[in-house]
Design an enzyme around this catalytic site. Structure first.
Site: not given
Ligand code: PRP
Length: 224
Positions: A118, A122, A216, A219
């Protein structure tokens, strides 16, 4: 209870979406991985536990044939056997975390990879790379990605699979946490595919992250 209720009411209208049974065990596992104080070792361990439950549930949705075997008592047992060939396809990077859970259940399973990221500004999903089994069009595909937010990444991945000749009804998307928006987008666009998810969260924030979510996933699983 309100979260549980919203999950059930959303999916009862959507036949191609399955939410894992919300057992105390599953909720306890999710509580650990959602906690921002959970360190990486525990995050990996308890995410893997949920992944295993997702894979086990996903396998329940593959077609089976009747068969009969003879037991050591020389008596017949009428059972079932899996019908078709399968493969896994992980959406990199976070989806790779689900590969081992699939391997633990399906010995020597073939695994393809699709790298989709991604855009951090945006949230648009971009395809960078794919490497898939040559005979993927003959297989049932277990598509792996722990997070479903806008749906952009999984839509790109399904487009790749359809281009390779995989019938839509042979695609089974395994996912830990989904947004209601992502679920509706996936289910409406691909009514013959199936989504198996661990939980449907409240929504998306302004950065298009699932909330309350867990941050995330990639991560937390690989880096932090
Ligand atoms: C995250 C996640 C999904 C995607 C979900 O990946 O693992 O692939 O975002 O968002 P979407 O439904 O709006 O497309 P990301 O692109 O951050 O890459 P990562 O796997 O390297 O963390």
């Amino acid at each position: 209870m309100s979260n549980l209720n919203s999950t059930i009411s959303l999916t009862s209208d959507i036949p191609n979406v399955v939410v894992l049974p919300q057992t105390p065990q599953l909720i306890a596992l999710f509580t650990i991985i959602r906690d921002s104080n959970t360190q990486r070792g525990d995050f990996v361990f308890y995410s893997n536990r949920i992944i295993r439950l997702l894979v086990e549930e996903g396998l329940n949705h593959l077609p089976v044939d009747n068969c009969e075997v003879s037991t050591p008592t020389d008596l017949p047992y009428k059972g079932l056997s899996f019908q078709g060939k399968i493969c896994g396809v992980s959406i990199m990077r976070a989806g790779e975390s689900m590969e081992q859970g699939l391997r633990d259940c399906c010995r020597s399973v073939r695994i393809g990879k699709i790298l989709i990221q991604r855009d951090e500004e945006t949230a648009d999903a971009k395809l960078f790379y794919e490497k898939l089994p040559e005979d993927i069009s003959d297989r049932y595909v277990l598509l792996l990605d722990p997070m479903l937010a806008t749906g952009g990444s999984v839509i790109k991945a399904v487009e790749v699979l359809l281009e390779k000749g995989v019938p839509e009804e042979r695609i089974l998307f395994l996912n830990l946490i989904a947004s209601p928006e992502g679920v509706k987008t996936f289910a409406n666009l691909y009514p013959k595919a199936k989504l198996v998810t661990g939980f449907i969260d409240a929504g998306l924030n302004e950065k298009k992250f699932v909330v309350p979510g867990l941050g995330d996933f990639g991560d937390r699983y690989y880096c932090i």
